[in-house]
Structure formats: structure tokens, C-alpha cells
Motif scaffolding. Structure first.
Motif, PDB file in Angstrom:
ATOM      1  N   LEU A  16       9.895 -30.381 -71.984  1.00 30.37           N
ATOM      2  CA  LEU A  16       9.861 -29.633 -70.735  1.00 30.37           C
ATOM      3  C   LEU A  16      11.117 -28.787 -70.602  1.00 30.37           C
ATOM      4  O   LEU A  16      12.213 -29.243 -70.909  1.00 30.37           O
ATOM      5  CB  LEU A  16       9.752 -30.590 -69.548  1.00 30.37           C
ATOM      6  N   LYS A  17      10.960 -27.565 -70.157  1.00 29.90           N
ATOM      7  CA  LYS A  17      12.102 -26.660 -69.978  1.00 29.90           C
ATOM      8  C   LYS A  17      12.965 -27.164 -68.823  1.00 29.90           C
ATOM      9  O   LYS A  17      12.455 -27.546 -67.780  1.00 29.90           O
ATOM     10  CB  LYS A  17      11.626 -25.246 -69.675  1.00 29.90           C
ATOM     11  N   GLY A  18      14.272 -27.165 -69.018  1.00 29.35           N
ATOM     12  CA  GLY A  18      15.199 -27.561 -67.966  1.00 29.35           C
ATOM     13  C   GLY A  18      15.200 -29.049 -67.670  1.00 29.35           C
ATOM     14  O   GLY A  18      15.670 -29.470 -66.624  1.00 29.35           O
ATOM     15  N   ASP A  19      14.670 -29.874 -68.582  1.00 25.92           N
ATOM     16  CA  ASP A  19      14.572 -31.312 -68.362  1.00 25.92           C
ATOM     17  C   ASP A  19      14.707 -32.019 -69.709  1.00 25.92           C
ATOM     18  O   ASP A  19      14.503 -31.412 -70.759  1.00 25.92           O
ATOM     19  CB  ASP A  19      13.217 -31.633 -67.737  1.00 25.92           C
ATOM     20  N   SER A  20      15.023 -33.289 -69.681  1.00 23.49           N
ATOM     21  CA  SER A  20      15.118 -34.049 -70.927  1.00 23.49           C
ATOM     22  C   SER A  20      13.788 -34.701 -71.296  1.00 23.49           C
ATOM     23  O   SER A  20      13.677 -35.311 -72.347  1.00 23.49           O
ATOM     24  CB  SER A  20      16.191 -35.127 -70.801  1.00 23.49           C
ATOM     25  N   ALA A  21      12.777 -34.550 -70.445  1.00 26.50           N
ATOM     26  CA  ALA A  21      11.490 -35.196 -70.653  1.00 26.50           C
ATOM     27  C   ALA A  21      10.565 -34.353 -71.543  1.00 26.50           C
ATOM     28  O   ALA A  21      10.815 -33.176 -71.797  1.00 26.50           O
ATOM     29  CB  ALA A  21      10.811 -35.452 -69.312  1.00 26.50           C
ATOM     30  N   TYR A  22       9.508 -34.992 -71.997  1.00 29.01           N
ATOM     31  CA  TYR A  22       8.476 -34.373 -72.822  1.00 29.01           C
ATOM     32  C   TYR A  22       7.136 -34.524 -72.120  1.00 29.01           C
ATOM     33  O   TYR A  22       6.992 -35.333 -71.211  1.00 29.01           O
ATOM     34  CB  TYR A  22       8.396 -35.063 -74.188  1.00 29.01           C
ATOM     35  N   ARG A  23       6.144 -33.768 -72.569  1.00 30.55           N
ATOM     36  CA  ARG A  23       4.793 -33.925 -72.034  1.00 30.55           C
ATOM     37  C   ARG A  23       3.800 -34.010 -73.178  1.00 30.55           C
ATOM     38  O   ARG A  23       4.008 -33.464 -74.260  1.00 30.55           O
ATOM     39  CB  ARG A  23       4.432 -32.794 -71.092  1.00 30.55           C
ATOM     40  N   LYS A  24       2.711 -34.736 -72.925  1.00 29.04           N
ATOM     41  CA  LYS A  24       1.621 -34.860 -73.887  1.00 29.04           C
ATOM     42  C   LYS A  24       0.315 -34.626 -73.165  1.00 29.04           C
ATOM     43  O   LYS A  24       0.092 -35.158 -72.088  1.00 29.04           O
ATOM     44  CB  LYS A  24       1.611 -36.247 -74.532  1.00 29.04           C
ATOM     45  N   ARG A  25      -0.536 -33.804 -73.744  1.00 30.40           N
ATOM     46  CA  ARG A  25      -1.865 -33.555 -73.180  1.00 30.40           C
ATOM     47  C   ARG A  25      -2.799 -34.682 -73.573  1.00 30.40           C
ATOM     48  O   ARG A  25      -2.853 -35.096 -74.719  1.00 30.40           O
ATOM     49  CB  ARG A  25      -2.440 -32.257 -73.727  1.00 30.40           C
ATOM     50  N   VAL A  26      -3.554 -35.155 -72.592  1.00 37.00           N
ATOM     51  CA  VAL A  26      -4.606 -36.153 -72.820  1.00 37.00           C
ATOM     52  C   VAL A  26      -5.813 -35.676 -72.013  1.00 37.00           C
ATOM     53  O   VAL A  26      -5.958 -36.009 -70.841  1.00 37.00           O
ATOM     54  CB  VAL A  26      -4.166 -37.560 -72.372  1.00 37.00           C
ATOM     55  N   GLY A  27      -6.639 -34.830 -72.612  1.00 31.97           N
ATOM     56  CA  GLY A  27      -7.761 -34.233 -71.885  1.00 31.97           C
ATOM     57  C   GLY A  27      -7.258 -33.344 -70.769  1.00 31.97           C
ATOM     58  O   GLY A  27      -6.432 -32.455 -70.981  1.00 31.97           O
ATOM     59  N   ASP A  28      -7.716 -33.582 -69.534  1.00 32.01           N
ATOM     60  CA  ASP A  28      -7.263 -32.817 -68.370  1.00 32.01           C
ATOM     61  C   ASP A  28      -6.002 -33.401 -67.754  1.00 32.01           C
ATOM     62  O   ASP A  28      -5.522 -32.910 -66.745  1.00 32.01           O
ATOM     63  CB  ASP A  28      -8.362 -32.773 -67.310  1.00 32.01           C
ATOM     64  N   PHE A  29      -5.481 -34.466 -68.329  1.00 34.78           N
ATOM     65  CA  PHE A  29      -4.301 -35.123 -67.795  1.00 34.78           C
ATOM     66  C   PHE A  29      -3.069 -34.792 -68.625  1.00 34.78           C
ATOM     67  O   PHE A  29      -3.165 -34.397 -69.778  1.00 34.78           O
ATOM     68  CB  PHE A  29      -4.502 -36.644 -67.759  1.00 34.78           C
ATOM     69  N   ARG A  30      -1.897 -34.964 -68.005  1.00 33.83           N
ATOM     70  CA  ARG A  30      -0.634 -34.795 -68.693  1.00 33.83           C
ATOM     71  C   ARG A  30       0.185 -36.061 -68.505  1.00 33.83           C
ATOM     72  O   ARG A  30       0.205 -36.645 -67.422  1.00 33.83           O
ATOM     73  CB  ARG A  30       0.169 -33.615 -68.133  1.00 33.83           C
ATOM     74  N   MET A  31       0.863 -36.478 -69.551  1.00 28.96           N
ATOM     75  CA  MET A  31       1.738 -37.630 -69.489  1.00 28.96           C
ATOM     76  C   MET A  31       3.164 -37.111 -69.677  1.00 28.96           C
ATOM     77  O   MET A  31       3.453 -36.416 -70.653  1.00 28.96           O
ATOM     78  CB  MET A  31       1.388 -38.618 -70.605  1.00 28.96           C
ATOM     79  N   ILE A  32       4.039 -37.414 -68.725  1.00 28.20           N
ATOM     80  CA  ILE A  32       5.436 -37.014 -68.785  1.00 28.20           C
ATOM     81  C   ILE A  32       6.237 -38.243 -69.204  1.00 28.20           C
ATOM     82  O   ILE A  32       6.083 -39.312 -68.626  1.00 28.20           O
ATOM     83  CB  ILE A  32       5.932 -36.503 -67.413  1.00 28.20           C
ATOM     84  N   PHE A  33       7.097 -38.084 -70.225  1.00 28.70           N
ATOM     85  CA  PHE A  33       7.828 -39.251 -70.725  1.00 28.70           C
ATOM     86  C   PHE A  33       9.179 -38.865 -71.293  1.00 28.70           C
ATOM     87  O   PHE A  33       9.425 -37.711 -71.632  1.00 28.70           O
ATOM     88  CB  PHE A  33       7.005 -39.992 -71.782  1.00 28.70           C
ATOM     89  N   ASP A  34      10.063 -39.851 -71.376  1.00 34.91           N
ATOM     90  CA  ASP A  34      11.365 -39.725 -72.018  1.00 34.91           C
ATOM     91  C   ASP A  34      11.330 -40.497 -73.322  1.00 34.91           C
ATOM     92  O   ASP A  34      10.591 -41.476 -73.448  1.00 34.91           O
ATOM     93  CB  ASP A  34      12.477 -40.339 -71.159  1.00 34.91           C
ATOM     94  N   ILE A  35      12.155 -40.092 -74.275  1.00 34.60           N
ATOM     95  CA  ILE A  35      12.291 -40.807 -75.535  1.00 34.60           C
ATOM     96  C   ILE A  35      13.727 -41.289 -75.629  1.00 34.60           C
ATOM     97  O   ILE A  35      14.656 -40.494 -75.541  1.00 34.60           O
ATOM     98  CB  ILE A  35      11.951 -39.905 -76.731  1.00 34.60           C
ATOM     99  N   ILE A  36      13.899 -42.587 -75.789  1.00 34.61           N
ATOM    100  CA  ILE A  36      15.230 -43.167 -75.948  1.00 34.61           C
ATOM    101  C   ILE A  36      15.341 -43.599 -77.403  1.00 34.61           C
ATOM    102  O   ILE A  36      14.859 -44.656 -77.794  1.00 34.61           O
ATOM    103  CB  ILE A  36      15.432 -44.353 -74.987  1.00 34.61           C
ATOM    104  N   ASP A  37      15.946 -42.738 -78.225  1.00 37.35           N
ATOM    105  CA  ASP A  37      16.008 -42.964 -79.675  1.00 37.35           C
ATOM    106  C   ASP A  37      16.777 -44.219 -80.052  1.00 37.35           C
ATOM    107  O   ASP A  37      16.376 -44.933 -80.962  1.00 37.35           O
ATOM    108  CB  ASP A  37      16.649 -41.764 -80.374  1.00 37.35           C
TER     109      ASP A  37
END
Length: 56
Positions: A16-37
């Protein structure tokens, strides 16, 4: 699950722009998540339909 194997290499995962989070498409839904390596953790922050998930 494919996300837990390597979340950076999936074609439908985007940072995501301006954020540390990521998004994943799942059909019509979106999942917003962080990755802690350092701990190998994927922290799901929000799951909602496309029109609502980005609203704060």
C-alpha cells in the motif's frame, strides 16, 4: 496456504502506498496485512469488500 509460503512473490499482493501494509485480492474482498520478517508472522489487519477496506 500460499500467502504463508512467500507473500512477496504472489502476483496479487501489493504494497500500500504511504503505509507499511500490503493487500491481497480474494475475489471481491481485500485483505490488508503486515509482514513481520524477523518472526515469520503475517498479521491480518482487516478483511472487507473492495469499497470499504481502504476507508479508515
Amino acid at each position: 496456504m500460499e500467502l504463508s509460503e512467500n507473500p512477496y512473490r504472489l502476483k496479487d499482493v501489493k504494497k500500500l502506498k504511504g503505509d507499511s501494509a500490503y493487500r491481497k485480492r480474494v475475489g471481491d474482498f481485500r485483505m490488508i496485512f503486515d509482514i513481520i520478517d524477523q518472526k515469520l508472522v503475517i498479521n491480518v489487519l482487516k478483511v472487507d469488500n473492495r469499497g470499504q477496506v481502504y476507508k479508515k
